[in-house]
Design an enzyme around this catalytic site. Structure first.
Site, mmCIF file in Angstrom:
data_model
loop_
_atom_site.group_PDB
_atom_site.id
_atom_site.type_symbol
_atom_site.label_atom_id
_atom_site.label_comp_id
_atom_site.label_asym_id
_atom_site.label_seq_id
_atom_site.Cartn_x
_atom_site.Cartn_y
_atom_site.Cartn_z
ATOM 1 N N CYS B 52 0.834 -1.208 0.000
ATOM 2 C CA CYS B 52 0.000 0.000 0.000
ATOM 3 C C CYS B 52 0.865 1.254 0.000
ATOM 4 O O CYS B 52 1.708 1.434 0.872
ATOM 5 C CB CYS B 52 -0.913 -0.010 1.224
ATOM 6 S SG CYS B 52 -1.719 1.576 1.520
ATOM 7 N N CYS B 55 0.447 3.305 3.423
ATOM 8 C CA CYS B 55 0.849 2.793 4.744
ATOM 9 C C CYS B 55 2.175 3.432 5.202
ATOM 10 O O CYS B 55 2.995 3.835 4.367
ATOM 11 C CB CYS B 55 0.978 1.265 4.703
ATOM 12 S SG CYS B 55 -0.589 0.400 5.012
ATOM 13 N N ALA B 61 4.401 5.749 -5.662
ATOM 14 C CA ALA B 61 4.690 5.524 -7.087
ATOM 15 C C ALA B 61 5.783 6.453 -7.599
ATOM 16 O O ALA B 61 6.607 6.078 -8.436
ATOM 17 C CB ALA B 61 3.420 5.700 -7.913
ATOM 18 N N HIS B 125 -4.230 0.372 8.083
ATOM 19 C CA HIS B 125 -4.738 0.113 6.738
ATOM 20 C C HIS B 125 -6.191 -0.371 6.765
ATOM 21 O O HIS B 125 -6.913 -0.276 5.774
ATOM 22 C CB HIS B 125 -3.842 -0.951 6.081
ATOM 23 C CG HIS B 125 -4.138 -1.227 4.641
ATOM 24 N ND1 HIS B 125 -3.791 -0.357 3.624
ATOM 25 C CD2 HIS B 125 -4.754 -2.278 4.028
ATOM 26 C CE1 HIS B 125 -4.174 -0.866 2.456
ATOM 27 N NE2 HIS B 125 -4.754 -2.019 2.669
ATOM 28 N N ASN B 165 -13.349 10.180 -0.863
ATOM 29 C CA ASN B 165 -14.012 9.177 -1.694
ATOM 30 C C ASN B 165 -13.789 7.835 -1.019
ATOM 31 O O ASN B 165 -12.649 7.406 -0.862
ATOM 32 C CB ASN B 165 -13.402 9.123 -3.099
ATOM 33 C CG ASN B 165 -13.704 10.368 -3.900
ATOM 34 O OD1 ASN B 165 -14.786 10.910 -3.809
ATOM 35 N ND2 ASN B 165 -12.738 10.816 -4.689
ATOM 36 N N SER B 173 -9.115 4.761 -5.280
ATOM 37 C CA SER B 173 -8.193 3.791 -5.871
ATOM 38 C C SER B 173 -7.297 3.136 -4.826
ATOM 39 O O SER B 173 -6.435 2.346 -5.162
ATOM 40 C CB SER B 173 -7.370 4.457 -6.969
ATOM 41 O OG SER B 173 -6.779 5.638 -6.497
ATOM 42 N N HIS B 176 -6.795 2.093 1.805
ATOM 43 C CA HIS B 176 -6.295 2.662 3.060
ATOM 44 C C HIS B 176 -7.099 3.938 3.354
ATOM 45 O O HIS B 176 -7.079 4.877 2.549
ATOM 46 C CB HIS B 176 -4.808 2.997 2.930
ATOM 47 C CG HIS B 176 -4.167 3.364 4.233
ATOM 48 N ND1 HIS B 176 -3.120 2.654 4.764
ATOM 49 C CD2 HIS B 176 -4.455 4.354 5.130
ATOM 50 C CE1 HIS B 176 -2.778 3.200 5.920
ATOM 51 N NE2 HIS B 176 -3.566 4.230 6.158
ATOM 52 N N HIS B 178 -8.425 7.307 3.744
ATOM 53 C CA HIS B 178 -7.803 8.617 3.530
ATOM 54 C C HIS B 178 -8.781 9.573 2.874
ATOM 55 O O HIS B 178 -9.755 9.157 2.258
ATOM 56 C CB HIS B 178 -6.566 8.475 2.621
ATOM 57 C CG HIS B 178 -6.899 8.153 1.190
ATOM 58 N ND1 HIS B 178 -7.331 6.905 0.784
ATOM 59 C CD2 HIS B 178 -6.891 8.917 0.064
ATOM 60 C CE1 HIS B 178 -7.548 6.907 -0.534
ATOM 61 N NE2 HIS B 178 -7.291 8.117 -0.988
ATOM 62 N N GLN B 180 -8.897 13.752 0.887
ATOM 63 C CA GLN B 180 -8.090 14.621 0.055
ATOM 64 C C GLN B 180 -8.427 16.082 0.345
ATOM 65 O O GLN B 180 -9.484 16.382 0.916
ATOM 66 C CB GLN B 180 -8.369 14.357 -1.430
ATOM 67 C CG GLN B 180 -8.041 12.952 -1.904
ATOM 68 C CD GLN B 180 -8.011 12.872 -3.430
ATOM 69 O OE1 GLN B 180 -7.433 13.733 -4.094
ATOM 70 N NE2 GLN B 180 -8.629 11.850 -3.987
ATOM 71 N N HIS B 323 -20.748 22.900 7.262
ATOM 72 C CA HIS B 323 -21.520 21.653 7.199
ATOM 73 C C HIS B 323 -20.791 20.640 6.333
ATOM 74 O O HIS B 323 -19.831 20.977 5.626
ATOM 75 C CB HIS B 323 -22.932 21.908 6.690
ATOM 76 C CG HIS B 323 -22.988 22.468 5.293
ATOM 77 N ND1 HIS B 323 -22.705 23.785 4.995
ATOM 78 C CD2 HIS B 323 -23.282 21.884 4.103
ATOM 79 C CE1 HIS B 323 -22.837 23.990 3.701
ATOM 80 N NE2 HIS B 323 -23.171 22.845 3.123
ATOM 81 N N PHE B 343 -32.219 10.206 -17.305
ATOM 82 C CA PHE B 343 -33.142 11.269 -16.912
ATOM 83 C C PHE B 343 -32.473 12.238 -15.947
ATOM 84 O O PHE B 343 -32.619 13.462 -16.067
ATOM 85 C CB PHE B 343 -34.416 10.693 -16.285
ATOM 86 C CG PHE B 343 -35.384 11.771 -15.897
ATOM 87 C CD1 PHE B 343 -36.187 12.373 -16.863
ATOM 88 C CD2 PHE B 343 -35.459 12.228 -14.596
ATOM 89 C CE1 PHE B 343 -37.055 13.409 -16.517
ATOM 90 C CE2 PHE B 343 -36.323 13.259 -14.240
ATOM 91 C CZ PHE B 343 -37.125 13.849 -15.205
HETATM 92 O O1 LIG Z 1 -7.563 11.393 -6.803
HETATM 93 P P1 LIG Z 1 -7.993 9.975 -6.988
HETATM 94 O O2 LIG Z 1 -8.450 9.330 -5.706
HETATM 95 O O3 LIG Z 1 -6.988 9.141 -7.727
HETATM 96 O O4 LIG Z 1 -9.260 10.049 -7.957
HETATM 97 C C1 LIG Z 1 -10.602 10.070 -7.562
HETATM 98 O O5 LIG Z 1 -10.987 11.304 -6.965
HETATM 99 C C2 LIG Z 1 -10.909 12.460 -7.793
HETATM 100 C C3 LIG Z 1 -11.450 13.645 -7.027
HETATM 101 O O6 LIG Z 1 -12.790 13.443 -6.634
HETATM 102 C C4 LIG Z 1 -11.665 12.272 -9.117
HETATM 103 O O7 LIG Z 1 -11.396 13.344 -9.980
HETATM 104 C C5 LIG Z 1 -11.259 10.974 -9.802
HETATM 105 O O8 LIG Z 1 -12.052 10.751 -10.956
HETATM 106 C C6 LIG Z 1 -11.430 9.815 -8.815
HETATM 107 O O9 LIG Z 1 -11.071 8.584 -9.409
HETATM 108 O O1 LIG Z 2 -35.714 2.955 -15.916
HETATM 109 P P1 LIG Z 2 -34.555 2.008 -15.766
HETATM 110 O O2 LIG Z 2 -33.819 1.754 -17.055
HETATM 111 O O3 LIG Z 2 -34.920 0.744 -15.061
HETATM 112 O O4 LIG Z 2 -33.542 2.767 -14.769
HETATM 113 C C1 LIG Z 2 -32.439 3.525 -15.165
HETATM 114 O O5 LIG Z 2 -32.811 4.769 -15.735
HETATM 115 C C2 LIG Z 2 -33.520 5.677 -14.886
HETATM 116 C C3 LIG Z 2 -33.727 6.972 -15.636
HETATM 117 O O6 LIG Z 2 -32.502 7.568 -16.034
HETATM 118 C C4 LIG Z 2 -32.774 5.914 -13.561
HETATM 119 O O7 LIG Z 2 -33.596 6.639 -12.692
HETATM 120 C C5 LIG Z 2 -32.381 4.584 -12.909
HETATM 121 O O8 LIG Z 2 -31.600 4.835 -11.768
HETATM 122 C C6 LIG Z 2 -31.605 3.744 -13.914
HETATM 123 O O9 LIG Z 2 -31.212 2.526 -13.353
#
Ligand SMILES: O=P(O)(O)O[C@H]1O[C@H](CO)[C@@H](O)[C@H](O)[C@H]1O
Ligand SMILES: O=P(O)(O)O[C@H]1O[C@H](CO)[C@@H](O)[C@H](O)[C@H]1O
Lengths: 375, 375
Positions: B52, B55, B61, B125, B165, B173, B176, B178, B180, B323, B343
């Site tokens: 990791c 850790c 990388a 971890h 995230n 990704s 562990h 964390h 940001q 908040h 939709f």
């Molecule tokens: O920075 P990470 O953890 O590699 O990446 C993740 O968080 C970012 C910030 O929300 C996003 O832009 C990336 O698409 C997501 O994969």
């Molecule tokens: O109506 P479906 O194909 O079952 O459902 C899909 O499309 C809808 C409309 O974009 C979304 O609200 C659902 O979350 C999605 O799974």
């Protein structure tokens, strides 16, 4: 001293349709990916699947049976998000969820009605948009026209949202190529934002004394992008065009390979398209989705939708310019997508490659579908 | 005649913070799910993983080596979306992407700078927020304070977005635990929208002659929700509260189990929290995330973020009310999520269960983490 470069340095771009910003970090495409990898979509499907509730003649979950249809097929969504009729939402019921604060501006709620339909693109279980014949795609556009006209007759409906979720990555629960229509008693948030932008643009332009044809935001944008494409390869965001339509990566795209298809002349809604315009739209749809599939040699997932005027009679019906959005999630390969999560949800959408890089990648694809290419 | 019911009939609710609507279709939760099923997250992780890159003591990388840290650990993001310095974006470079239209309102672009940091929550971890001791969570809050204070000293930075995230489903990704920090030279779109709402609410309230404590949108909302909870079980959206903080499902929630944690008194940003408030926030964080994990007996994925004032000196610094938002995707089980797609992208966010149903489900969970429950 080093010069600013759009393919190396961070910048924000503004979307004049939704009036919001997107953060572009082109250098970030270089980071390694250790996160979630999606399942590759199954490529080989039968022409007819006896288990599919969208195939001709089959039974649906609710017991209804599909017609033995031969082109497009429209039926009511068995699990509609809105119903044509329901009891009214009175202030006494609002008080149930907002207790003493029913009237407060912090607890605004309104009842909503409408209709939800499913549109099977063709009887074939295995043919997506780029694999259909041009005539079959024209038939889909005519079906959209027909549905829009039919729903316009319902006085409770204000907006008709036509869309497609393609691929399980985009929440699609049945691989039989189909779209949906959700028609609502109110103009929903996204078209509402666009209408406000069209109106503001028109108000500003006409106060400057320009004539009508110059006062539509999208008429202007399409014209500017044609000029840009002619002037400079680095500013060319156009993928495909013909007499009536253009498909391009908008300057303010959020999704890696996001595109917009727009009418070249001012057309308010899909019912206003002539036979020639229908054919031209079908041709652009076919070529764009073919190029999509060819990028990663897979059935390219996306959510796609039509934006147009609220139904006739609505006071804002004149402002809109018919267009379609494609929001595809894939970024690096058939199985690695872009996540619009933490920062994007809390702060601002963020993209890695630039709109110009995405456009040039799409232009580099063949217009022959990979399944038909000899290997 | 049938009465309108919020758990049976479609309605729209208004979010006064972002000034947008959400479509609620509670009856829709009954539809069968045939779509994508996610992989269940791996439950058993080691306390330390030699592979990791987060850790203690391990190599990243890029070659940098982590300290042998014992509590939280902050380091610069090796793949930052923005950099502290870069060349200026001049009109000549703008012309590269917008050809002849560099000055047009349709091609607005600006250069953006900043700093991106990673915050490891603890050396362990295997311990997520609900599994950490209260003291360890207090330490995370103090680390956020420290980062915010430090970044405030950088004159180029206007906004500090702190977020997490969690789970591969949310684009994370590395498992562990964390979060940001992306600190930017402009206030990004979402906090910008909220600031405008805080301002408009204050302008409206004070013109009515009310005093200062009554003119904050979130002070008012939190008070109203405390009253609602006391008045009626069906209008109770509160999950957990103590002297300083409340966690609730907002009336206008979009994600199935979306919640908001808000300070009960008017606090502009995380640095203003007293020792008691830090402890109270940590307690609410621990209990809320514990209830989340217990819903489906899994490590509940989400994106979480802090919303607060732009850094001191910014003209809008006084309006904000500290908040946090939690946006978790799961809907039906540990592997079936809600998709905000077609939709939702084209028209309006849509949810199935109501905010009140989600709140009551969360209240029904144990405050003992499922991993610690005897089975
Ligand atoms: O920075 P990470 O953890 O590699 O990446 C993740 O968080 C970012 C910030 O929300 C996003 O832009 C990336 O698409 C997501 O994969
Ligand atoms: O109506 P479906 O194909 O079952 O459902 C899909 O499309 C809808 C409309 O974009 C979304 O609200 C659902 O979350 C999605 O799974």
């Amino acid at each position: 001293t080093e010069q600013f470069s759009f393919s190396d340095h961070s910048h924000r771009r503004f979307n004049p349709l939704t009036r919001s910003w997107v953060l572009c970090s082109p250098h970030r495409a270089k980071r390694p990916w250790l996160g979630q990898v999606e399942e590759a979509s199954v490529e080989k499907r039968p022409e007819y699947d006896p288990e599919c509730y969208l195939c001709p003649g089959n039974k649906r979950a609710t017991g209804a049976q599909n017609d033995n249809y031969a082109s497009t097929y429209v039926f009511p969504n068995d699990y509609a998000a809105v119903h044509a009729e329901q009891p009214d939402c009175l202030s006494s019921t609002i008080a149930q969820v907002a207790a003493g604060n029913a009237s407060s501006e912090l607890f605004q709620v309104e009842s909503t009605c409408g209709q939800c339909k499913v549109v099977c693109f063709s009887p074939r279980h295995d043919l997506t948009l780029p694999e259909l014949e041009l005539d079959a795609i024209c038939e889909i556009v005519r079906t959209w026209q027909h549905i829009y006209t039919q729903l316009s007759a319902d006085p409770t409906i204000q907006y008709v949202q036509i869309f497609e979720n393609k691929g399980s990555m985009m929440g699609c629960s049945n691989p039989h190529p189909h779209g949906q229509v959700w028609a609502l008693s109110e103009v929903p948030s996204e078209p509402r934002k666009e209408i406000e932008s069209f109106k503001a643009f028109k108000a500003k332009s006409t106060s400057g004394g320009s004539d009508d044809t110059h006062s539509c935001l999208l008429c202007n944008y399409v014209k500017a992008e044609e000029e840009n494409a002619a002037a400079s390869e680095t500013a060319n965001r156009i993928i495909v065009q013909n007499n009536s339509f253009v498909a391009l990566v908008p300057f303010w795209a959020v999704w890696p390979f996001e595109t917009m298809i727009a009418a070249k002349s001012h057309v308010e809604d899909v019912t206003k398209l002539s036979a020639e315009q229908i054919r031209d739209l079908a041709a652009v749809l076919k070529e764009l989705t073919c190029r999509y599939d060819n990028i990663f040699q897979c059935s390219f997932p996306y959510s796609m939708g039509l934006h147009q005027s609220p139904i006739a009679g609505h006071s804002d019906a004149d402002y809109c310019h018919f267009h379609m959005h494609f929001y595809p999630p894939l970024l690096r390969s058939a199985t690695v997508r872009k996540f619009l999560v933490g920062f994007e949800m809390m702060a601002e959408p963020q993209r890695d490659l630039t709109a110009e890089q995405a456009a040039s990648r799409l232009r580099a694809q063949s217009t022959t579908h990979y399944k038909k290419q000899k290997l």
